[in-house]
Scaffold this motif. Structure first.
Motif, PDB file in Angstrom:
ATOM      1  N   VAL B 370       0.873  -1.167   0.000  1.00 38.59           N
ATOM      2  CA  VAL B 370       0.000   0.000   0.000  1.00 38.59           C
ATOM      3  C   VAL B 370       0.913   1.221   0.000  1.00 38.59           C
ATOM      4  O   VAL B 370       1.633   1.462   0.974  1.00 38.59           O
ATOM      5  CB  VAL B 370      -0.912   0.018   1.248  1.00 38.59           C
ATOM      6  CG1 VAL B 370      -1.737   1.305   1.283  1.00 38.59           C
ATOM      7  CG2 VAL B 370      -1.815  -1.207   1.260  1.00 38.59           C
ATOM      8  N   GLU B 371       0.915   1.934  -1.105  1.00 42.47           N
ATOM      9  CA  GLU B 371       1.842   3.058  -1.222  1.00 42.47           C
ATOM     10  C   GLU B 371       1.160   4.337  -0.753  1.00 42.47           C
ATOM     11  O   GLU B 371       0.143   4.759  -1.299  1.00 42.47           O
ATOM     12  CB  GLU B 371       2.336   3.186  -2.673  1.00 42.47           C
ATOM     13  CG  GLU B 371       3.319   4.324  -2.832  1.00 42.47           C
ATOM     14  CD  GLU B 371       4.385   4.097  -3.891  1.00 42.47           C
ATOM     15  OE1 GLU B 371       4.389   3.037  -4.539  1.00 42.47           O
ATOM     16  OE2 GLU B 371       5.236   4.996  -4.050  1.00 42.47           O
ATOM     17  N   LEU B 372       1.751   4.952   0.262  1.00 39.50           N
ATOM     18  CA  LEU B 372       1.176   6.176   0.813  1.00 39.50           C
ATOM     19  C   LEU B 372       1.803   7.407   0.159  1.00 39.50           C
ATOM     20  O   LEU B 372       3.021   7.464  -0.031  1.00 39.50           O
ATOM     21  CB  LEU B 372       1.390   6.227   2.331  1.00 39.50           C
ATOM     22  CG  LEU B 372       0.774   5.082   3.147  1.00 39.50           C
ATOM     23  CD1 LEU B 372       0.871   5.390   4.653  1.00 39.50           C
ATOM     24  CD2 LEU B 372      -0.683   4.823   2.768  1.00 39.50           C
ATOM     25  N   VAL B 373       0.944   8.343  -0.196  1.00 38.59           N
ATOM     26  CA  VAL B 373       1.415   9.578  -0.846  1.00 38.59           C
ATOM     27  C   VAL B 373       0.770  10.790  -0.172  1.00 38.59           C
ATOM     28  O   VAL B 373      -0.360  10.721   0.320  1.00 38.59           O
ATOM     29  CB  VAL B 373       1.039   9.597  -2.352  1.00 38.59           C
ATOM     30  CG1 VAL B 373       1.845   8.549  -3.107  1.00 38.59           C
ATOM     31  CG2 VAL B 373      -0.449   9.374  -2.572  1.00 38.59           C
ATOM     32  N   ARG B 374       1.488  11.885  -0.184  1.00 40.09           N
ATOM     33  CA  ARG B 374       0.938  13.140   0.354  1.00 40.09           C
ATOM     34  C   ARG B 374       0.071  13.833  -0.679  1.00 40.09           C
ATOM     35  O   ARG B 374      -0.650  14.774  -0.363  1.00 40.09           O
ATOM     36  CB  ARG B 374       2.083  14.064   0.776  1.00 40.09           C
ATOM     37  CG  ARG B 374       2.821  13.581   2.010  1.00 40.09           C
ATOM     38  CD  ARG B 374       3.781  14.649   2.486  1.00 40.09           C
ATOM     39  NE  ARG B 374       3.033  15.843   2.861  1.00 40.09           N
ATOM     40  CZ  ARG B 374       2.912  16.288   4.097  1.00 40.09           C
ATOM     41  NH1 ARG B 374       3.469  15.640   5.083  1.00 40.09           N
ATOM     42  NH2 ARG B 374       2.218  17.385   4.350  1.00 40.09           N
ATOM     43  N   ASP B 375       0.191  13.359  -1.912  1.00 38.76           N
ATOM     44  CA  ASP B 375      -0.508  14.022  -3.007  1.00 38.76           C
ATOM     45  C   ASP B 375      -0.669  12.999  -4.116  1.00 38.76           C
ATOM     46  O   ASP B 375       0.321  12.490  -4.643  1.00 38.76           O
ATOM     47  CB  ASP B 375       0.370  15.210  -3.450  1.00 38.76           C
ATOM     48  CG  ASP B 375      -0.197  15.925  -4.655  1.00 38.76           C
ATOM     49  OD1 ASP B 375      -0.171  17.150  -4.676  1.00 38.76           O
ATOM     50  OD2 ASP B 375      -0.655  15.244  -5.612  1.00 38.76           O
ATOM     51  N   GLU B 385       4.463   9.893   7.259  1.00 44.19           N
ATOM     52  CA  GLU B 385       3.128   9.387   7.572  1.00 44.19           C
ATOM     53  C   GLU B 385       3.138   7.853   7.642  1.00 44.19           C
ATOM     54  O   GLU B 385       2.490   7.256   8.503  1.00 44.19           O
ATOM     55  CB  GLU B 385       2.114   9.849   6.517  1.00 44.19           C
ATOM     56  CG  GLU B 385       1.830  11.350   6.527  1.00 44.19           C
ATOM     57  CD  GLU B 385       2.899  12.185   5.834  1.00 44.19           C
ATOM     58  OE1 GLU B 385       3.900  11.602   5.335  1.00 44.19           O
ATOM     59  OE2 GLU B 385       2.753  13.418   5.799  1.00 44.19           O
ATOM     60  N   ALA B 386       3.897   7.232   6.732  1.00 46.66           N
ATOM     61  CA  ALA B 386       3.980   5.768   6.745  1.00 46.66           C
ATOM     62  C   ALA B 386       4.615   5.289   8.057  1.00 46.66           C
ATOM     63  O   ALA B 386       4.152   4.316   8.664  1.00 46.66           O
ATOM     64  CB  ALA B 386       4.776   5.270   5.542  1.00 46.66           C
ATOM     65  N   GLN B 387       5.653   5.988   8.500  1.00 37.55           N
ATOM     66  CA  GLN B 387       6.278   5.623   9.780  1.00 37.55           C
ATOM     67  C   GLN B 387       5.278   5.778  10.920  1.00 37.55           C
ATOM     68  O   GLN B 387       5.217   4.967  11.837  1.00 37.55           O
ATOM     69  CB  GLN B 387       7.513   6.503  10.060  1.00 37.55           C
ATOM     70  CG  GLN B 387       8.671   6.287   9.098  1.00 37.55           C
ATOM     71  CD  GLN B 387       8.971   4.824   8.847  1.00 37.55           C
ATOM     72  OE1 GLN B 387       9.214   4.069   9.784  1.00 37.55           O
ATOM     73  NE2 GLN B 387       8.933   4.405   7.588  1.00 37.55           N
ATOM     74  N   ASP B 388       4.503   6.843  10.823  1.00 37.56           N
ATOM     75  CA  ASP B 388       3.496   7.114  11.835  1.00 37.56           C
ATOM     76  C   ASP B 388       2.467   5.968  11.888  1.00 37.56           C
ATOM     77  O   ASP B 388       2.088   5.495  12.972  1.00 37.56           O
ATOM     78  CB  ASP B 388       2.814   8.448  11.470  1.00 37.56           C
ATOM     79  CG  ASP B 388       2.224   9.144  12.692  1.00 37.56           C
ATOM     80  OD1 ASP B 388       2.518   8.713  13.819  1.00 37.56           O
ATOM     81  OD2 ASP B 388       1.472  10.116  12.494  1.00 37.56           O
ATOM     82  N   VAL B 389       2.052   5.533  10.722  1.00 35.68           N
ATOM     83  CA  VAL B 389       1.092   4.418  10.641  1.00 35.68           C
ATOM     84  C   VAL B 389       1.658   3.188  11.356  1.00 35.68           C
ATOM     85  O   VAL B 389       0.990   2.552  12.184  1.00 35.68           O
ATOM     86  CB  VAL B 389       0.770   4.074   9.168  1.00 35.68           C
ATOM     87  CG1 VAL B 389      -0.023   2.768   9.079  1.00 35.68           C
ATOM     88  CG2 VAL B 389       0.001   5.217   8.497  1.00 35.68           C
ATOM     89  N   PRO B 405      12.054   2.601  -1.907  1.00 34.31           N
ATOM     90  CA  PRO B 405      13.129   3.595  -1.820  1.00 34.31           C
ATOM     91  C   PRO B 405      12.747   4.792  -0.957  1.00 34.31           C
ATOM     92  O   PRO B 405      13.607   5.447  -0.385  1.00 34.31           O
ATOM     93  CB  PRO B 405      13.363   4.009  -3.276  1.00 34.31           C
ATOM     94  CG  PRO B 405      12.199   3.492  -4.057  1.00 34.31           C
ATOM     95  CD  PRO B 405      11.669   2.329  -3.313  1.00 34.31           C
ATOM     96  N   HIS B 406      11.461   5.081  -0.846  1.00 32.67           N
ATOM     97  CA  HIS B 406      11.025   6.214  -0.021  1.00 32.67           C
ATOM     98  C   HIS B 406      10.444   5.761   1.311  1.00 32.67           C
ATOM     99  O   HIS B 406       9.920   6.581   2.062  1.00 32.67           O
ATOM    100  CB  HIS B 406       9.984   7.046  -0.781  1.00 32.67           C
ATOM    101  CG  HIS B 406      10.452   7.482  -2.129  1.00 32.67           C
ATOM    102  ND1 HIS B 406      11.400   8.461  -2.304  1.00 32.67           N
ATOM    103  CD2 HIS B 406      10.141   7.036  -3.379  1.00 32.67           C
ATOM    104  CE1 HIS B 406      11.637   8.620  -3.599  1.00 32.67           C
ATOM    105  NE2 HIS B 406      10.897   7.754  -4.274  1.00 32.67           N
ATOM    106  N   ARG B 407      10.508   4.471   1.565  1.00 27.47           N
ATOM    107  CA  ARG B 407       9.974   3.913   2.822  1.00 27.47           C
ATOM    108  C   ARG B 407       8.519   4.341   3.052  1.00 27.47           C
ATOM    109  O   ARG B 407       8.117   4.582   4.186  1.00 27.47           O
ATOM    110  CB  ARG B 407      10.832   4.352   4.021  1.00 27.47           C
ATOM    111  CG  ARG B 407      12.271   3.926   3.929  1.00 27.47           C
ATOM    112  CD  ARG B 407      12.672   3.031   5.094  1.00 27.47           C
ATOM    113  NE  ARG B 407      13.782   2.156   4.715  1.00 27.47           N
ATOM    114  CZ  ARG B 407      13.802   0.851   4.901  1.00 27.47           C
ATOM    115  NH1 ARG B 407      12.784   0.235   5.473  1.00 27.47           N
ATOM    116  NH2 ARG B 407      14.837   0.120   4.545  1.00 27.47           N
TER     117      ARG B 407
END
Lengths: 494, 494
Positions: B370-375, B385-389, B405-407
């Protein structure tokens, strides 16, 4: 479910599905082993073999304490070291307690090869240099970086070029090497060779990251370096900005009897920068370890690159490692190695008095080599004869093997529970086998008359003047035994 | 004997004696796990965690059949493969039966790293070439030869030069890569990149030994290559005299549900020259395997250099490997991966409809990202945000982690006994956590009006014209769902 096949089917399936580069022992008639206990292995017909070679089964095959520790932990948890676990830290604490103080940081991996490769990575990172000095005939593992530093292997390599950052120093073999037992100071002579290699590498623009050596060379032919050699090498290597890696994969964990680590035979003033461990560490369970100093560990971390090893240091491996340490202590296996090893050496030295094929007998604890020669003066390797010995002993249900660049060194690295009766038994069999082989070859002990020694070798006699012959051979042919100097060297290395 | 320490002491001992490059999960507050069962892990206080990440515990933590098989064999015999043993040949036979016919020769080793290093050695030997093509963001293992071909790692390397025989091709990532889901034929476009690299390498005098890729890129961000990509790459690589290595260390053994090996997702017409296996193969026991063709195996043997791996293929490892295969079959874990995986995907896709942070949901079987994006338009990675999750889920006793690569990719690789209730449970928790984080950031789903999409991101609204936006995002913002072409691509890769 595991199945049982008849031996022919096992061989056929193996030929079909296992890489042909993976060789079996006794390729003419391989052995199928179905169970093992202590120092004994049993084939599919229940025949018992005395095991003189499986140093991996360090505390004895299928040791109940080790099996129990492994099974118990497998039932509970087997996971990676990204979770905290007490087995990991307890085992690390126990291991480092066996080592000189600066060696305090552990990396757990799965094999001696992984350990030695990581040691190289640590060295490269810490020093920012690339050059590695290795010993001739050395074997440090099967991954590609280690084939590069294993002359034992890369001498066989056909079409790949030699790694230009690898430098090969002569093996400090005082029986067959460049400087022998008659040399006044082989430790300095061999270490000066390393110094010269460093100087030469510097002239060519190379920088030395590390010197790596087994504390006792195993595949290289059961070689015991002269005492003081490592200290002198370390001095040269440190001066060049490199570090010293002691490979204890084959020889560590008390095998030498007097010391827990074989590098300690060199004296208390010697401390390597990295120690790698393997084979006996888990009594057959796939595990191994690299121990180094805080400084080197921190330099490695400073890259920011995480080191993760999926299976390394898992709770099962550590439980097994702890059990192995406990058994070594509880059963005084180090003491046993000293006692049985020295008895074995004594018996083998008697064989040397009797059998012209026995050129040299050397060893510490339960790490012993018997070098067979067709001619004691010229030290012509008795390669075919050594193979013959091995096959004849197999018929007697004894597992022994050969090593060294000429495959003429009978190597003894039995489980550490090997006992005096086993030593007596195998030496009696060796005596018989050597007698047979020598009779067939017409080989007799040299007769010493007026300083002229005659060796009868396969019917072709050679005459040698004792004065032209190096010390030990010449002197030990006399009943008087080794010279004072030789005794000193021999005592030093024990 | 193993001891129990309080958590503080465990941490202190770890800091003292374990290499600082070896990181723990949740470094701010690591977890101490003392036992595990199935898809659950338990800490020292008995707290239960749902495990969504330990793909190594493939058939479930501490599976009794696997434990029993290991313990039983440890009691009998654990020795090296120089003796004949039925477990070895039976296991090799079973493994090769899961693979296309030409892949029939096995080499047993101890870790994915050893397997991939051996694959390189086989490739170098077979082709007499040196060049290796690897994918961007790839990770193939921790030994030095593999750091060289792991951009995921070597991008972090400070002071060591890049290996000049290594060529990096773009990762076939149709969400974030060079060619995306709106491209008419990403399989060809990405494979043409490999062809161009080969051409360029040839011009510079290099020759290609191998292309290596995970069948599904794991550390690289749970990437599913477009179907047909491997066939086209293999064609280019074979034409250049190189071979294709499929790294199944993370993704093999039925994880994808529909197929036993992930490379089989590419179609029945694709057969790699070498397959490497690891992690799940022994449910945590250190073992792994390389399978190749008879031709490659014989070329490797032709050097005359023996391949010996001390622990590889020992009777205990093979007994455990056989038990793992039995459990996969007996408990229909492949079927479970298909069913639970598709349910999990369905639930996660619903989250995508609801949460602006969810940029992409992709997966096959129990391999899901599941790739999280800010936009969603610019696809700015939501790394923090992913670390926060991850940390918030940990508080809910769920173990999930990030990669890419962007964790910013939440990765799901749970034990294969993961069930529908687990999927429902975790997605409910993710829903809650994302709602919280999005509320704190003031993040809302884009509103689509007259072809103009507005994204509100952290209070800083961006305006984008849909016509300038790549296909999937633009279209999937509408209720109508993906275009026909996109559906085709998505279906192809499943």
């Amino acid at each position: 479910m595991t199945e049982t096949f008849d031996k022919r089917k096992t061989i056929d399936l193996r030929n079909k599905h296992i890489g042909p580069s993976c060789k079996v022992f006794f390729s003419h008639d391989p052995i199928k082993i179905v169970r093992a206990k202590g120092q004994y292995m049993f084939d599919e017909r229940g025949e018992r073999y005395l095991d003189c070679i499986n140093n991996v089964a360090h505390v004895g095959h299928s040791h109940p304490d080790v099996v129990k520790a492994g099974a118990k932990q497998m039932e509970l948890l087997n996971t990676n070291s990204r979770f905290l676990h007490d087995n990991l830290v307890q085992y690390a604490e126990r291991l480092q307690a066996t080592l000189p103080e600066p060696l305090s940081v552990c990396y757990f991996v799965n094999s001696g090869s992984e350990a030695n490769d990581l040691a190289l990575r640590l060295a490269w990172q810490y020093t920012s240099h690339k050059g590695i000095i290795t010993l001739d005939h050395a074997y440090h593992g099967h991954v590609s970086s280690l084939i590069d530093i294993s002359p034992y292997k890369f001498h066989q390599r056909a079409n790949l070029e030699k790694n230009l950052s690898v430098f090969v120093a002569p093996s400090p073999d005082i029986y067959r090497g460049k400087y022998r037992e008659d040399h006044p100071d082989p430790a300095t002579a061999y270490s000066d060779e390393v110094r010269d290699i460093i100087d030469d590498a510097h002239k060519k623009g190379h920088r030395i990251a590390a010197f790596i050596a087994e504390s006792l060379q195993s595949c290289g032919g059961q070689i015991i370096p002269p005492r003081g050699y490592f200290q002198k090498v370390a001095e040269h290597v440190h001066k060049a900005g490199g570090i010293f890696i002691a490979d204890e994969v084959q020889v560590g964990f008390g095998r030498t009897g007097s010391h827990f680590w074989a590098f300690q035979l060199q004296g208390e003033d010697f401390v390597p920068d990295i120690v790698t461990m393997g084979k006996p560490i888990g009594n057959g369970h796939p595990m191994s370890c690299v121990v180094t100093t805080r400084n080197i560990a921190e330099a490695f971390m400073s890259t920011g690159m995480e080191y993760f090893n999926t299976f390394g240091g898992n709770p099962v491996s550590c439980a097994i490692g702890l059990a192995v340490l406990d058994v070594i202590q509880k059963e005084d296996l180090q003491g046993n190695a000293t006692r049985v090893g020295s008895y074995l050496m004594q018996l083998l030295k008697q064989q040397r008095e009797k059998h012209p094929l026995v050129g040299d007998v050397r060893g510490v604890g339960l790490f012993v080599g018997v070098e067979l020669v067709r001619d004691r003066i010229q030290r012509i390797p008795a390669t075919a004869e050594a193979q013959d010995v091995i096959y004849k002993l197999k018929e007697q249900r004894i597992l022994l093997s050969t090593d060294g660049p000429h495959r003429n060194v009978l190597k003894f690295k039995p489980p550490m529970c090997f006992c005096a009766e086993d030593a007596k038994f195998i030496v009696e069999k060796i005596d018989k086998v050597l007698t047979e082989i020598e009779a067939a070859l017409g080989l007799q002990l040299p007769v010493v008359m007026n300083g002229i020694q005659e060796t009868y070798c396969g019917g072709k006699g050679h005459k040698h003047n004792l004065n032209r012959v190096s010390g030990q051979e010449a002197v030990e042919s006399h009943e008087s035994g080794p010279s004072k100097k030789q005794r000193k060297i021999k005592n030093d290395i024990k």
